[in-house]
Design a protein around this motif. Structure first.
Motif, PDB file in Angstrom:
ATOM      1  N   ALA A 143       0.815  -1.211   0.000  1.00  0.00           N
ATOM      2  CA  ALA A 143       0.000   0.000   0.000  1.00  0.00           C
ATOM      3  C   ALA A 143       0.851   1.265   0.000  1.00  0.00           C
ATOM      4  O   ALA A 143       0.467   2.272  -0.604  1.00  0.00           O
ATOM      5  N   GLU A 144       2.029   1.213   0.644  1.00  0.00           N
ATOM      6  CA  GLU A 144       2.834   2.421   0.811  1.00  0.00           C
ATOM      7  C   GLU A 144       4.202   2.362   0.155  1.00  0.00           C
ATOM      8  O   GLU A 144       4.893   3.372   0.097  1.00  0.00           O
ATOM      9  N   LYS A 145       4.608   1.178  -0.341  1.00  0.00           N
ATOM     10  CA  LYS A 145       5.947   1.071  -0.928  1.00  0.00           C
ATOM     11  C   LYS A 145       5.944   0.094  -2.088  1.00  0.00           C
ATOM     12  O   LYS A 145       5.351  -0.978  -2.012  1.00  0.00           O
ATOM     13  N   LEU A 146       6.625   0.460  -3.169  1.00  0.00           N
ATOM     14  CA  LEU A 146       6.751  -0.394  -4.348  1.00  0.00           C
ATOM     15  C   LEU A 146       7.861  -1.406  -4.100  1.00  0.00           C
ATOM     16  O   LEU A 146       9.015  -1.028  -3.873  1.00  0.00           O
ATOM     17  N   PRO A 147       7.591  -2.709  -4.136  1.00  0.00           N
ATOM     18  CA  PRO A 147       8.634  -3.708  -3.892  1.00  0.00           C
ATOM     19  C   PRO A 147       9.712  -3.668  -4.975  1.00  0.00           C
ATOM     20  O   PRO A 147       9.420  -3.390  -6.148  1.00  0.00           O
ATOM     21  N   PRO A 148      10.960  -3.953  -4.628  1.00  0.00           N
ATOM     22  CA  PRO A 148      12.047  -3.953  -5.617  1.00  0.00           C
ATOM     23  C   PRO A 148      11.791  -4.897  -6.788  1.00  0.00           C
ATOM     24  O   PRO A 148      12.135  -4.572  -7.931  1.00  0.00           O
ATOM     25  N   ALA A 149      11.200  -6.064  -6.517  1.00  0.00           N
ATOM     26  CA  ALA A 149      10.940  -7.022  -7.601  1.00  0.00           C
ATOM     27  C   ALA A 149       9.964  -6.443  -8.620  1.00  0.00           C
ATOM     28  O   ALA A 149      10.126  -6.640  -9.833  1.00  0.00           O
ATOM     29  N   THR A 150       8.956  -5.716  -8.149  1.00  0.00           N
ATOM     30  CA  THR A 150       7.984  -5.102  -9.062  1.00  0.00           C
ATOM     31  C   THR A 150       8.630  -3.966  -9.841  1.00  0.00           C
ATOM     32  O   THR A 150       8.412  -3.822 -11.057  1.00  0.00           O
ATOM     33  N   ALA A 151       9.439  -3.157  -9.167  1.00  0.00           N
ATOM     34  CA  ALA A 151      10.130  -2.059  -9.857  1.00  0.00           C
ATOM     35  C   ALA A 151      11.046  -2.598 -10.947  1.00  0.00           C
ATOM     36  O   ALA A 151      11.091  -2.060 -12.070  1.00  0.00           O
ATOM     37  N   ALA A 152      11.754  -3.687 -10.655  1.00  0.00           N
ATOM     38  CA  ALA A 152      12.652  -4.267 -11.651  1.00  0.00           C
ATOM     39  C   ALA A 152      11.881  -4.816 -12.837  1.00  0.00           C
ATOM     40  O   ALA A 152      12.309  -4.676 -14.001  1.00  0.00           O
ATOM     41  N   ALA A 153      10.736  -5.435 -12.584  1.00  0.00           N
ATOM     42  CA  ALA A 153       9.915  -5.961 -13.675  1.00  0.00           C
ATOM     43  C   ALA A 153       9.402  -4.836 -14.565  1.00  0.00           C
ATOM     44  O   ALA A 153       9.349  -4.972 -15.797  1.00  0.00           O
ATOM     45  N   LEU A 154       9.020  -3.721 -13.966  1.00  0.00           N
ATOM     46  CA  LEU A 154       8.548  -2.580 -14.751  1.00  0.00           C
ATOM     47  C   LEU A 154       9.669  -1.980 -15.602  1.00  0.00           C
ATOM     48  O   LEU A 154       9.450  -1.557 -16.742  1.00  0.00           O
ATOM     49  N   LYS A 155      10.869  -1.959 -15.063  1.00  0.00           N
ATOM     50  CA  LYS A 155      11.997  -1.372 -15.794  1.00  0.00           C
ATOM     51  C   LYS A 155      12.405  -2.206 -17.001  1.00  0.00           C
ATOM     52  O   LYS A 155      13.058  -1.691 -17.911  1.00  0.00           O
ATOM     53  N   GLY A 171       9.612   4.816 -15.385  1.00  0.00           N
ATOM     54  CA  GLY A 171       9.468   5.147 -16.797  1.00  0.00           C
ATOM     55  C   GLY A 171       8.146   4.718 -17.395  1.00  0.00           C
ATOM     56  O   GLY A 171       7.828   5.069 -18.531  1.00  0.00           O
ATOM     57  N   ALA A 172       7.360   3.941 -16.650  1.00  0.00           N
ATOM     58  CA  ALA A 172       6.095   3.436 -17.183  1.00  0.00           C
ATOM     59  C   ALA A 172       4.998   4.491 -17.068  1.00  0.00           C
ATOM     60  O   ALA A 172       4.812   5.070 -15.997  1.00  0.00           O
ATOM     61  N   PRO A 173       4.271   4.769 -18.149  1.00  0.00           N
ATOM     62  CA  PRO A 173       3.074   5.598 -18.025  1.00  0.00           C
ATOM     63  C   PRO A 173       2.086   4.893 -17.094  1.00  0.00           C
ATOM     64  O   PRO A 173       1.906   3.680 -17.199  1.00  0.00           O
ATOM     65  N   VAL A 174       1.453   5.602 -16.177  1.00  0.00           N
ATOM     66  CA  VAL A 174       0.629   4.944 -15.167  1.00  0.00           C
ATOM     67  C   VAL A 174      -0.725   5.639 -15.007  1.00  0.00           C
ATOM     68  O   VAL A 174      -0.801   6.868 -15.017  1.00  0.00           O
ATOM     69  N   LYS A 175      -1.781   4.827 -14.898  1.00  0.00           N
ATOM     70  CA  LYS A 175      -3.136   5.322 -14.627  1.00  0.00           C
ATOM     71  C   LYS A 175      -3.776   4.426 -13.564  1.00  0.00           C
ATOM     72  O   LYS A 175      -3.430   3.250 -13.442  1.00  0.00           O
ATOM     73  N   ARG A 176      -4.730   4.986 -12.827  1.00  0.00           N
ATOM     74  CA  ARG A 176      -5.442   4.235 -11.811  1.00  0.00           C
ATOM     75  C   ARG A 176      -6.854   3.897 -12.280  1.00  0.00           C
ATOM     76  O   ARG A 176      -7.543   4.724 -12.876  1.00  0.00           O
ATOM     77  N   VAL A 177      -7.289   2.675 -11.973  1.00  0.00           N
ATOM     78  CA  VAL A 177      -8.667   2.233 -12.178  1.00  0.00           C
ATOM     79  C   VAL A 177      -9.163   1.777 -10.818  1.00  0.00           C
ATOM     80  O   VAL A 177      -8.573   0.880 -10.213  1.00  0.00           O
ATOM     81  N   SER A 178     -10.258   2.374 -10.326  1.00  0.00           N
ATOM     82  CA  SER A 178     -10.635   2.042  -8.957  1.00  0.00           C
ATOM     83  C   SER A 178     -12.096   2.327  -8.662  1.00  0.00           C
ATOM     84  O   SER A 178     -12.771   3.084  -9.361  1.00  0.00           O
ATOM     85  N   GLY A 179     -12.556   1.711  -7.587  1.00  0.00           N
ATOM     86  CA  GLY A 179     -13.836   1.998  -6.972  1.00  0.00           C
ATOM     87  C   GLY A 179     -13.630   2.016  -5.478  1.00  0.00           C
ATOM     88  O   GLY A 179     -12.616   1.511  -4.971  1.00  0.00           O
ATOM     89  N   LYS A 180     -14.585   2.565  -4.742  1.00  0.00           N
ATOM     90  CA  LYS A 180     -14.395   2.766  -3.308  1.00  0.00           C
ATOM     91  C   LYS A 180     -14.394   1.464  -2.512  1.00  0.00           C
ATOM     92  O   LYS A 180     -13.891   1.412  -1.386  1.00  0.00           O
ATOM     93  N   ASP A 181     -14.978   0.405  -3.064  1.00  0.00           N
ATOM     94  CA  ASP A 181     -15.044  -0.888  -2.388  1.00  0.00           C
ATOM     95  C   ASP A 181     -14.860  -1.980  -3.439  1.00  0.00           C
ATOM     96  O   ASP A 181     -14.822  -1.689  -4.648  1.00  0.00           O
ATOM     97  N   PRO A 182     -14.717  -3.252  -3.038  1.00  0.00           N
ATOM     98  CA  PRO A 182     -14.462  -4.305  -4.027  1.00  0.00           C
ATOM     99  C   PRO A 182     -15.525  -4.421  -5.114  1.00  0.00           C
ATOM    100  O   PRO A 182     -15.184  -4.698  -6.272  1.00  0.00           O
ATOM    101  N   VAL A 183     -16.791  -4.218  -4.765  1.00  0.00           N
ATOM    102  CA  VAL A 183     -17.869  -4.345  -5.758  1.00  0.00           C
ATOM    103  C   VAL A 183     -17.744  -3.264  -6.820  1.00  0.00           C
ATOM    104  O   VAL A 183     -17.748  -3.548  -8.032  1.00  0.00           O
ATOM    105  N   THR A 184     -17.636  -2.010  -6.401  1.00  0.00           N
ATOM    106  CA  THR A 184     -17.545  -0.908  -7.369  1.00  0.00           C
ATOM    107  C   THR A 184     -16.195  -0.902  -8.083  1.00  0.00           C
ATOM    108  O   THR A 184     -16.099  -0.439  -9.226  1.00  0.00           O
ATOM    109  N   ASN A 185     -15.156  -1.399  -7.430  1.00  0.00           N
ATOM    110  CA  ASN A 185     -13.843  -1.494  -8.068  1.00  0.00           C
ATOM    111  C   ASN A 185     -13.893  -2.452  -9.263  1.00  0.00           C
ATOM    112  O   ASN A 185     -13.354  -2.168 -10.341  1.00  0.00           O
ATOM    113  N   ALA A 186     -14.559  -3.597  -9.082  1.00  0.00           N
ATOM    114  CA  ALA A 186     -14.681  -4.560 -10.176  1.00  0.00           C
ATOM    115  C   ALA A 186     -15.526  -3.997 -11.311  1.00  0.00           C
ATOM    116  O   ALA A 186     -15.229  -4.224 -12.493  1.00  0.00           O
TER     117      ALA A 186
END
Length: 464
Positions: free
Chosen positions: A295-307, A335-350
């Protein structure tokens, strides 16, 4: 949104404010496991001809094990399973016939088909005219049933070249592994464990009989994490540990098998599985890998995969309570262009994810004529089990209900928005179909019936 909304109305994706963190997903029940080297239990001899007794309730896991024998008529066997009555098992290799008539009355000597309850055939709990239920009580049973629904395996051409085994407690590995269901690999997910294979998985593996192919690198079994595997077959193991590390390795495996970069990447929350669930169906449909973040930090493995693919866009799935704005900023730094897709709860998020569209990314389902998959938000491994349904048949997104008895109001409004209609000729209309995942403890038959009504084709006027 009221029920009087015009049929097929098109509305933009909801942009709801963040809310407090949701409840964690409970641990799913664990089915009986058989060691990987233990042979399947012998099938009992057929019973002597006799009057069919009154239907008795049989545990859901046992029903599914019986149903997996009936490969050629898997859907109909599931109807019997969901209805609570199990067909008698026949001799080896012979398909058990579904229940087709109620017992004859005493002394009549005749079956009373006309008085047989519809429940005896599994209706409406198994299926209605616009819904079909995969009614196992646990992820292993449902994954096996989905795999056989997508790959009936009655002929070699109907079998997958490979399957993916994920752990019974590894919802994150299952969601990430859903990408291997996309073309060209097409490997459905089955459930395993460190100490052995569940019976449902063993039966499904025997039926699917994956043999490997060039598209799978010769692999017949992809094993994600510390899981038991069959004693035969060419196994490719993906080990890792943390969700982010495992997902990054699966994304790298995907790149190697496909031979090219993906069109996009989905970033899902590792601490909020209910918000990550919709990513599984999209990964199976598109081949876009799923990576995980805190929630608060990007893991190194994910950052490396994005790079590795800095020009590939990343789409963050979930509100700020699941993935913070600070993490989104960290993703942008790779370097990745980033956008958020979300809803306030799991139902609306889906729902937001089902509506979303950006260039090549997103379902863009804002009109009638589509398939959908419906599961409970507190069963994250069911998202992985059901993922092949989003990549075949009616190709639909995963939607979520947070209650066994009541359809959420937001989901009802969405189904009304995409409800199909016709003017003069219903045979030339578009239709909706909904797969319901789980037994009635997960989604009750009354909720299924409401979904069926919302998916029903409606007359909306007449042409001039």
């Amino acid at each position: 949104m009221g029920a009087d909304r015009p049929i097929n109305a098109d509305v933009p994706a909801p942009q709801a404010p963040a809310e407090p963190e949701g409840k964690p997903a409970p641990e799913p029940p664990k089915p009986r496991r058989r060691p990987a080297t233990e042979p399947a239990e012998p099938k009992p001899k057929p019973p002597a001809p006799a009057r069919r007794p009154r239907r008795r309730s049989i545990p859901g896991a046992v029903q599914l094990i019986v149903s997996l024998v009936a490969i050629a008529i898997a859907f109909i066997v599931l109807a019997v399973v969901a209805g609570g009555g199990g067909p008698a098992r026949r001799s080896s290799g012979e398909t058990a016939a579904p229940v087709t008539a109620a017992p004859a009355s005493e002394g009549s000597g005749e079956s009373q088909t006309s008085s047989q309850p519809a429940e005896e055939l599994g209706y409406p709990a198994f299926a209605t005219n616009n819904t079909t239920r995969v009614g196992g009580s646990d992820p292993a049973s449902n994954a096996a049933a989905v795999a056989l629904a997508v790959f009936p395996a009655t002929t070699p051409s109907q079998r997958p070249a490979a399957v993916t085994l994920v752990g019974e407690d590894d919802w994150a590995g299952g969601i990430a592994a859903a990408v291997l269901m996309a073309a060209p690999v097409r490997a459905p997910i089955l459930i395993s464990a460190a100490e052995g294979l569940p019976d449902a998985t063993t039966e499904a593996l025997a039926a699917l009989d994956p043999a490997g192919a060039p598209s799978t690198g010769g692999t017949s079994i992809f094993a994600v994490g510390d899981v038991a595997t069959p004693s035969s077959g060419n196994v490719t193991a993906v080990s890792g540990g943390a969700a982010a590390t495992m997902a990054a390795k699966i994304a790298e495996l995907r790149d190697r098998l496909v031979g090219s970069a993906p069109d996009a990447v989905v970033i899902a929350p590792s601490a909020k599985p209910e918000f990550a669930m919709p990513a599984a169906g999209w990964a199976a449909r598109s081949g876009d890998p799923v990576l995980f973040t805190g929630a608060e930090k990007l893991p190194p493995a994910t950052a490396a995969a994005l790079k590795r693919h800095p020009d590939v866009p990343a789409y963050v799935l979930g509100p700020e309570t699941a993935i913070s704005a600070g993490v989104v900023a960290e993703i942008a730094k790779t370097g990745a262009p980033v956008k958020r897709v979300s809803g306030k709860d799991p139902v609306t998020n889906a729902i937001a994810f089902a509506r979303f569209h950006d260039s090549k990314f997103g379902w863009n389902i804002n009109d009638p004529g589509h398939g959908f998959v419906l599961a409970r938000s507190d069963a994250p491994l069911h998202a992985a089990a059901a993922a092949p349904l989003s990549a075949s048949g009616t190709w639909g997104p995963l939607l979520l209900s947070d209650d066994a008895d009541t359809l959420p109001a937001e989901l009802r409004s969405y189904f009304l928005d995409v409800k199909p209609g016709y003017t003069n000729n219903p045979t030339r209309a578009f239709y909706n179909h909904v797969w319901v995942i789980g037994d009635q403890e997960a989604i009750d038959v009354n909720e299924q019936a409401e979904v069926n009504e919302l998916a029903e084709l409606a007359k909306i006027g007449s042409a001039p």
